[in-house]
Design a protein around this motif. Structure first.
Motif, mmCIF file in Angstrom:
data_model
loop_
_atom_site.group_PDB
_atom_site.id
_atom_site.type_symbol
_atom_site.label_atom_id
_atom_site.label_comp_id
_atom_site.label_asym_id
_atom_site.label_seq_id
_atom_site.Cartn_x
_atom_site.Cartn_y
_atom_site.Cartn_z
ATOM 1 N N GLY A 169 -7.909 1.835 4.796
ATOM 2 C CA GLY A 169 -8.263 1.655 3.396
ATOM 3 C C GLY A 169 -9.583 2.323 3.046
ATOM 4 N N GLY A 191 -8.922 5.938 2.863
ATOM 5 C CA GLY A 191 -8.256 6.253 1.608
ATOM 6 C C GLY A 191 -9.230 6.315 0.447
ATOM 7 N N LEU A 192 -10.196 5.395 0.419
ATOM 8 C CA LEU A 192 -11.199 5.380 -0.655
ATOM 9 C C LEU A 192 -12.041 6.650 -0.626
ATOM 10 C CD1 LEU A 192 -12.618 3.878 -2.954
ATOM 11 C CD2 LEU A 192 -14.051 2.766 -1.229
ATOM 12 N N THR A 241 -1.897 7.920 0.881
ATOM 13 C CA THR A 241 -2.501 8.771 -0.139
ATOM 14 C C THR A 241 -2.076 10.231 -0.005
ATOM 15 O OG1 THR A 241 -4.449 9.260 1.213
ATOM 16 C CG2 THR A 241 -4.545 7.297 -0.212
ATOM 17 N N PHE A 268 -9.512 7.718 -8.824
ATOM 18 C CA PHE A 268 -9.068 6.379 -9.225
ATOM 19 C C PHE A 268 -9.425 6.045 -10.657
ATOM 20 C CE2 PHE A 268 -13.224 5.595 -7.207
ATOM 21 C CZ PHE A 268 -13.868 4.938 -8.216
ATOM 22 N N PHE A 307 -3.630 3.484 -8.510
ATOM 23 C CA PHE A 307 -4.941 3.595 -7.862
ATOM 24 C C PHE A 307 -5.981 2.693 -8.538
ATOM 25 C CE2 PHE A 307 -2.826 7.519 -6.694
ATOM 26 C CZ PHE A 307 -3.112 7.607 -5.334
ATOM 27 N N HIS A 312 -7.797 -2.304 -4.579
ATOM 28 C CA HIS A 312 -7.936 -1.628 -3.287
ATOM 29 C C HIS A 312 -9.087 -2.235 -2.487
ATOM 30 C CE1 HIS A 312 -7.708 1.525 -0.319
ATOM 31 N NE2 HIS A 312 -9.003 1.761 -0.472
ATOM 32 N N TRP A 369 -3.859 3.382 0.248
ATOM 33 C CA TRP A 369 -4.413 2.747 -0.953
ATOM 34 C C TRP A 369 -3.628 1.464 -1.193
ATOM 35 C CZ3 TRP A 369 -8.619 4.650 -3.619
ATOM 36 C CH2 TRP A 369 -8.980 3.925 -4.757
ATOM 37 N N LEU A 411 -8.960 0.379 -8.518
ATOM 38 C CA LEU A 411 -10.054 0.301 -7.549
ATOM 39 C C LEU A 411 -10.324 -1.112 -7.060
ATOM 40 C CD1 LEU A 411 -12.341 1.633 -5.974
ATOM 41 C CD2 LEU A 411 -13.780 1.376 -7.998
ATOM 42 N N MET A 453 -9.977 9.557 -1.952
ATOM 43 C CA MET A 453 -9.489 9.479 -3.332
ATOM 44 C C MET A 453 -10.605 9.134 -4.317
ATOM 45 S SD MET A 453 -6.288 10.199 -3.058
ATOM 46 C CE MET A 453 -5.716 9.747 -4.693
ATOM 47 N N ARG A 495 -2.080 -1.496 -3.271
ATOM 48 C CA ARG A 495 -1.522 -1.569 -4.612
ATOM 49 C C ARG A 495 -1.962 -2.832 -5.360
ATOM 50 N NH1 ARG A 495 3.317 1.841 -4.557
ATOM 51 N NH2 ARG A 495 4.023 2.170 -2.419
ATOM 52 N N PHE A 526 0.841 -1.191 0.000
ATOM 53 C CA PHE A 526 0.000 0.000 0.000
ATOM 54 C C PHE A 526 0.874 1.238 0.000
ATOM 55 C CE2 PHE A 526 0.971 -0.766 4.433
ATOM 56 C CZ PHE A 526 1.206 0.502 4.934
#
Length: 201
Positions: A184, A187-188, A127, A195, A153, A158, A133, A155, A191, A135, A124
């Motif tokens: 996580g 992070g979503l 971010t 993505f 990024f 992740h 995030w 999706l 971001m 990998r 990961f």
């Protein structure tokens, strides 16, 4: 079951000539598991357990799955979130059936590998906006990072990371699994608008 670059005559259609054929096939494992568990098929049980042995033999000392060559990364013997999560789910499922603590520890170690971030298992990245995030893989030739560290990024990768860690917490009460799953999700959220890319990632 092949590992490493193989010739066209033994390749499934979706794997290109010279590309690495990674590990005991996940779809074959699943089919054998279902036939064994649901239909009491003794031959499927034999094949499934043989594939599990092969899978364990391909784990390194840090719990990473040794993949001889990853085409997109253009590197050898590196690991990524999807591979590690497949290993975790496969071994933990068998632990739940057999009660084997060895399988349980190997399964959790596979998750721990891409959280600890050893050089060949960059699971990961931060971010920079709060959260992490997960990998697709440790390195990728499309990366803009000067060292080639994957920064695409992706999706689905992740989400696999988040779900896999939540499973580790749900089934095993693994506190660090819960912590990184929450990171996580954070992070979503942070971001969510970044993505989607024109190249399909």
């Amino acid at each position: 079951i092949k590992s490493g670059a193989v010739s066209r005559d033994v390749l499934p259609d979706y794997i290109m000539n010279g590309q690495a054929y990674y590990w005991p096939r996940g779809d074959l494992l699943r089919r054998c598991f279902v036939k064994w568990f649901m239909n009491k098929d003794s031959y499927a049980q034999h094949v499934y357990l043989e594939l599990i042995d092969q899978l364990i033999d391909q784990l390194d000392e840090e719990g990473g799955l040794k993949i001889p060559y990853i085409t997109a990364a253009r590197r050898e013997n590196i690991h990524g979130a999807p591979q590690q999560l497949y290993v975790f789910e496969t071994l933990y499922r068998l632990h739940q059936i057999s009660g084997s603590d060895i399988l349980r520890r190997k399964a959790l170690k596979a998750l721990e590998c891409f959280i600890k971030q050893p050089p060949k298992c960059l699971g990961f990245y931060d971010t920079g906006r709060g959260g992490v995030w997960f990998r697709w893989g440790s390195y990728h030739y499309l990366s803009k990072d000067p060292e080639g560290k994957e920064d695409l990024f992706v999706l689905n990768t992740h989400l696999m990371g988040v779900v896999g860690l939540l499973e580790g917490w749900y089934y095993d009460k693994c506190e660090w699994c819960h912590k990184y799953a929450e990171e996580g999700v954070k992070g979503l959220r942070n971001m969510i608008n970044d993505f989607q890319r024109e190249d399909g990632y």
